[in-house]
Design an enzyme around this catalytic site. Structure first.
Site, mmCIF file in Angstrom:
data_model
loop_
_atom_site.group_PDB
_atom_site.id
_atom_site.type_symbol
_atom_site.label_atom_id
_atom_site.label_comp_id
_atom_site.label_asym_id
_atom_site.label_seq_id
_atom_site.Cartn_x
_atom_site.Cartn_y
_atom_site.Cartn_z
ATOM 1 N N CYS A 43 3.549 22.547 42.609
ATOM 2 C CA CYS A 43 3.676 22.996 41.216
ATOM 3 C C CYS A 43 2.964 24.338 41.005
ATOM 4 O O CYS A 43 2.785 25.112 41.961
ATOM 5 C CB CYS A 43 3.160 21.930 40.249
ATOM 6 S SG CYS A 43 3.759 22.162 38.546
ATOM 7 N N ASP A 100 -3.089 17.273 35.277
ATOM 8 C CA ASP A 100 -2.802 17.257 33.840
ATOM 9 C C ASP A 100 -3.775 16.338 33.128
ATOM 10 O O ASP A 100 -4.154 16.586 31.989
ATOM 11 C CB ASP A 100 -1.361 16.825 33.600
ATOM 12 C CG ASP A 100 -0.428 17.935 34.018
ATOM 13 O OD1 ASP A 100 -0.114 18.003 35.224
ATOM 14 O OD2 ASP A 100 -0.069 18.754 33.165
HETATM 15 C C1 RUB Z 1 2.107 21.505 35.414
HETATM 16 C C2 RUB Z 1 1.232 20.787 36.395
HETATM 17 C C3 RUB Z 1 -0.032 21.489 36.818
HETATM 18 C C4 RUB Z 1 -1.181 21.033 35.913
HETATM 19 C C5 RUB Z 1 -2.428 21.860 36.126
HETATM 20 O O1 RUB Z 1 3.182 20.723 34.940
HETATM 21 O O2 RUB Z 1 1.487 19.679 36.801
HETATM 22 O O3 RUB Z 1 -0.366 21.170 38.127
HETATM 23 O O4 RUB Z 1 -0.791 21.150 34.552
HETATM 24 O O5 RUB Z 1 -2.220 23.199 35.740
HETATM 25 P P1 RUB Z 1 4.214 21.375 33.896
HETATM 26 P P2 RUB Z 1 -3.468 24.104 35.269
HETATM 27 O O6 RUB Z 1 4.804 22.574 34.538
HETATM 28 O O7 RUB Z 1 5.213 20.258 33.660
HETATM 29 O O8 RUB Z 1 3.450 21.706 32.633
HETATM 30 O O9 RUB Z 1 -4.429 24.085 36.394
HETATM 31 O O10 RUB Z 1 -2.899 25.483 35.023
HETATM 32 O O11 RUB Z 1 -4.026 23.477 34.046
#
Ligand code: RUB
Length: 321
Positions: free
Chosen positions: A135, A204
């Protein structure tokens, strides 16, 4: 009505729902900023400009509108909680200033936390390491970028991350940081783990038992990494800690539209089938080597101590009507 959220709040909510704004930390910052915009708008016109009770009600309504966008990333309600719990004052002007001050402080803390956890995560990486990502996580990227800043040479194998291909964003940002990138399809992950020294993912939400909720596919990747003997860390600032799990609540996994998985035309051709599109999954704590936060790194099983310290036993909903 006067308690209807102002245009900037509705726009931010729409952008979060459609994933123009996405990723747990980015969503949290946008939500906090939207509350500041609501405070400005509400103090400038209508009943809310002169009536502190109406002003407060409009802030709560804005909170609800933002809360309803996506269910899984706890950084969103944690951001709303941080700002709305600091709303105080007798007059609309005092209330306005308290909201804007809290919003600014929240965003500043978010940035600092990411920087601090980046240093911790970077210490886990060695010169010459190849990392695998899943991701797009700004917290995970902070670790890799900090390692590069420490003078370590790092390369990356980047999973594309179906269905929305957030891996493309990761690939671009790593390339910009001078990290050589190999992009692969998700199904190729296990094959490439043999060439990887460390898996780095974001989160998340993190549950009280140390379970890591992150983009769908993270749990399979973690199990494969364990089987291959490759360490895996979650980079997550503490706004990802889910306070409600302290009292037995479970974390809702967002189910997204099937059109992200298969386009309507192909769907038509396949005929009567079910399509499901869960956006996140849970990695059990035993498959995660470390949770890296701005307070240092933790074995997943001990994260509950930090959660209690930072969030107490309860999770109030200051946006409730
Ligand atoms: C995003 C996702 C990321 C976390 C952490 O999912 O799973 O790994 O949100 O991101 P989506 P961060 O694209 O569905 O929002 O470290 O930037 O908070």
């Amino acid at each position: 009505t006067d308690t209807e959220p102002a245009a900037p709040v509705r726009e931010t909510a729409e952008s979060i729902a459609t994933m123009e704004i996405r990723g747990a930390a980015t969503i949290a910052a946008a939500a906090a900023e939207a509350l500041a915009e609501q405070a400005e708008a509400a103090a400038a016109s209508g009943e809310t400009a002169s009536d502190p009770t109406a002003f407060r009600a409009s802030m709560r309504a804005a909170g609800r509108t933002l809360r309803e966008t996506r269910p899984t990333a706890v950084s969103l309600p944690n951001a709303l909680r941080y700002v709305l719990q600091r709303m105080e004052g007798e007059t609309v002007d005092e209330l306005r200033r308290s909201v804007i001050g809290a919003s600014d402080a929240f965003v500043r803390q978010l940035d600092r936390a990411q920087e601090d956890l980046g240093q911790v995560g970077a210490n886990r990486l060695a010169d010459g390491d190849t990392v695998m990502t899943h991701c797009h996580s700004t917290d995970a990227l902070a670790c890799i970028e900090a390692a590069v800043d420490q003078g370590k040479s790092i390369s990356a194998v980047v999973k594309e991350t179906r269905p929305r291909q957030q891996g493309h964003i990761t690939a671009e940002q790593l390339r910009d940081a001078g990290v050589p990138v190999t992009l692969i399809v998700d199904s190729a992950a296990r094959r490439y783990l043999d060439e990887v020294d460390h898996v780095v993912v974001g989160a998340d939400s993190i549950a009280a038992d140390g379970g890591v909720i992150n983009k769908i596919g993270t749990s399979g990747l973690a199990v494969n990494a364990r089987e291959r003997g490759v360490p895996i860390m979650t980079a997550a600032q503490t706004i990802k800690l889910h306070p409600e799990t302290l009292t037995g609540h479970t974390i809702e996994i967002e189910m997204r539209d099937e059109s992200e998985v298969v386009d309507p035309e192909a769907r038509e051709e396949i005929g009567e089938i079910d399509v499901e599109n869960p956006a996140f999954d849970v990695t059990p704590p035993r498959y995660m080597d470390a949770i890296v936060t701005e307070h240092g790194q933790f074995p997943p099983e001990s994260i509950v101590t930090l959660m209690r310290e930072l969030f107490g036993e309860g999770a109030e909903e200051p946006w409730a009507e």
